[in-house]
Design a protein around this motif. Structure first.
Motif, short mmCIF file in Angstrom:
data_model
loop_
_atom_site.label_atom_id
_atom_site.label_comp_id
_atom_site.label_asym_id
_atom_site.label_seq_id
_atom_site.Cartn_x
_atom_site.Cartn_y
_atom_site.Cartn_z
N TYR A 77 0.83 -1.20 0.00
CA TYR A 77 0.00 0.00 0.00
C TYR A 77 0.86 1.26 0.00
N LEU A 78 1.89 1.27 0.84
CA LEU A 78 2.73 2.46 0.96
C LEU A 78 3.57 2.66 -0.30
N GLN A 79 4.17 1.60 -0.80
CA GLN A 79 5.02 1.70 -1.99
C GLN A 79 4.24 2.22 -3.19
N ALA A 80 2.97 1.87 -3.29
CA ALA A 80 2.15 2.26 -4.44
C ALA A 80 1.90 3.76 -4.49
N LEU A 81 2.20 4.49 -3.43
CA LEU A 81 1.97 5.94 -3.41
C LEU A 81 3.09 6.73 -4.06
N HIS A 82 4.15 6.06 -4.49
CA HIS A 82 5.21 6.74 -5.24
C HIS A 82 4.93 6.51 -6.72
N PRO A 83 4.52 7.54 -7.47
CA PRO A 83 4.07 7.32 -8.85
C PRO A 83 5.08 6.60 -9.73
N ARG A 88 4.51 2.74 -11.13
CA ARG A 88 4.48 2.62 -12.59
C ARG A 88 5.48 1.59 -13.06
N ALA A 89 6.65 1.52 -12.42
CA ALA A 89 7.66 0.52 -12.79
C ALA A 89 7.11 -0.89 -12.59
N VAL A 90 6.33 -1.08 -11.52
CA VAL A 90 5.72 -2.38 -11.28
C VAL A 90 4.68 -2.68 -12.34
N MET A 91 3.84 -1.72 -12.62
CA MET A 91 2.75 -1.95 -13.56
C MET A 91 3.25 -2.22 -14.98
N GLU A 92 4.32 -1.54 -15.37
CA GLU A 92 4.83 -1.72 -16.73
C GLU A 92 5.64 -3.00 -16.90
N ASN A 93 6.23 -3.48 -15.84
CA ASN A 93 7.20 -4.58 -15.98
C ASN A 93 6.78 -5.87 -15.32
N LEU A 128 14.22 5.34 -6.42
CA LEU A 128 13.12 4.37 -6.35
C LEU A 128 13.48 3.20 -5.43
N LEU A 129 14.70 2.71 -5.54
CA LEU A 129 15.13 1.62 -4.68
C LEU A 129 15.07 2.02 -3.21
N LEU A 130 15.45 3.27 -2.94
CA LEU A 130 15.43 3.75 -1.55
C LEU A 130 14.00 3.84 -1.03
N TRP A 131 13.07 4.32 -1.87
CA TRP A 131 11.67 4.38 -1.45
C TRP A 131 11.13 2.99 -1.13
N VAL A 132 11.37 2.03 -2.01
CA VAL A 132 10.87 0.68 -1.79
C VAL A 132 11.46 0.10 -0.50
N HIS A 133 12.75 0.30 -0.31
CA HIS A 133 13.40 -0.21 0.91
C HIS A 133 12.80 0.43 2.16
N CYS A 134 12.71 1.76 2.19
CA CYS A 134 12.24 2.45 3.38
C CYS A 134 10.78 2.12 3.68
N ALA A 135 9.94 2.04 2.64
CA ALA A 135 8.53 1.69 2.86
C ALA A 135 8.42 0.29 3.44
N GLN A 136 9.28 -0.61 3.01
CA GLN A 136 9.24 -1.98 3.52
C GLN A 136 9.71 -2.03 4.97
N ILE A 137 10.85 -1.43 5.27
CA ILE A 137 11.38 -1.48 6.62
C ILE A 137 10.47 -0.76 7.60
N LEU A 142 4.60 12.14 -3.17
CA LEU A 142 3.68 11.00 -3.16
C LEU A 142 2.30 11.41 -3.67
N ALA A 143 1.62 10.46 -4.30
CA ALA A 143 0.28 10.70 -4.83
C ALA A 143 -0.41 9.38 -5.06
N ALA A 144 -1.73 9.40 -5.05
CA ALA A 144 -2.50 8.20 -5.35
C ALA A 144 -3.14 8.36 -6.71
N GLY A 145 -2.36 8.08 -7.76
CA GLY A 145 -2.87 8.16 -9.11
C GLY A 145 -3.58 6.88 -9.51
#
Length: 293
Positions: free
Chosen positions: A33-39, A43-48, A109-118, A176-179
């Motif tokens: 949920y948190l990671q999805a708020l970084h556009p 988007r990288a997840v959705m495209e790949n 992006l890697l830092l956002w994913v890491h921090c949201a997870q931790i 951050l945004a919920a697009g």
């Protein structure tokens, strides 16, 4: 067993004991949920990846990676990290606002994913009853810079304690945004598609998990998603109750589920390596002593 390879963390680390807790599954959904708020990140997840049809597979692969990095040998962890870096290195995505192409392994992006997870792991564990001291919480954040290195980050630029982690979120919040992509993740997590015969199970088992994960998000995330924020006291009570119930299931039974990282680690390191919430709660815990990470 004294010469066995403890891996990147080992039984003297906070991470070793935290990551054996069954509430990690709810924490993992909160992280999504948190990671999805970084556009750009979502988007990288959705495209790949075929997120909508393989979200379960993605969640299980993430859990397997965390388990390997936490409980595997050093070689196991390094191989897992190399695979992730190789996959990310080959991928790009399109910025939903500007149309710019960017690499998936962009350090921001890697830092956002890491921090949201931790942040999610630490938040859910503590709020559900794992009584980490402030020093243990700081150690947990610091220890997991080892995992950040595996995905391609320079540990020197990764938050090393809870204060630095909180400061990072304050800095990144304006971006951050919920697009549309975030809303697609929200829709999926609220009602993931399942065969008709499994729909009653989804309602009975999955919806409470997703609701708890969503409820445990910070207030700004609720505002961005545009859904009502549940009462924080109610969320805390439910997290505590869920934690109590899940921890009452014998650990040996829970840990037999594939891929069995914890049982493999205990066979390698010996019975004293058993992950234990009691170890974290003990006033004389070895985890509060310096030099034992």
């Amino acid at each position: 067993m004294g010469g066995a390879d403890p891996g990147l963390f080992g039984p003297g680390s906070v991470t070793w004991h935290c990551h054996g807790d069954p509430m990690m599954w709810i924490a993992g959904v909160r992280a999504l949920y948190l990671q999805a708020l970084h556009p750009r990140a979502v988007r990288a997840v959705m495209e790949n990846s075929d997120f909508r049809r393989d979200a379960w597979g993605r969640l299980l692969r993430t859990a397997d990676f965390v388990g390997t990095v936490t409980y595997g040998t050093t070689a196991d962890a390094e191989r897992a990290g190399a695979r992730v870096r190789a996959i990310h290195r080959a991928l790009t995505a399109t910025d939903p606002a500007t149309g710019e192409r960017y690499p998936v392994d962009d350090p921001d992006l890697l830092l956002w994913v890491h921090c949201a997870q931790i942040d999610s792991f630490l938040h859910v564990l503590r709020r559900s009853g794992v009584r980490l001291t402030p020093a243990q919480a700081d150690r947990y954040v610091d220890e997991n810079r080892a995992g950040a290195r595996l995905v391609g980050l320079d540990p020197a630029g990764v938050p090393a304690d809870t204060a630095a982690l909180a400061a990072y979120f304050e800095e990144v919040r304006p971006r951050l945004a919920a697009g549309a992509d975030a809303r697609a993740v929200d829709d999926f997590l609220r009602a993931p598609p399942v065969p008709a015969l499994l729909e009653p199970g989804r309602k009975l088992l999955w919806r409470p998990v997703a609701a708890l994960a969503y409820g445990s998000l910070p207030a700004y995330a609720h505002r961005l998603y545009g859904r009502p924020a549940p009462d924080p006291r109610t969320v805390t009570r439910r997290l505590r109750l869920t934690g109590t119930l899940l921890r009452s299931i014998p650990a040996g039974l829970r840990w037999r589920l594939p891929p069995g990282h914890i049982l493999k680690a205990m066979r390698r390191m010996g019975p004293g390596s058993r992950p234990s919430a009691y170890t974290l709660r003990s006033p004389a815990s070895i985890l509060d002593r310096p030099g034992r990470a």
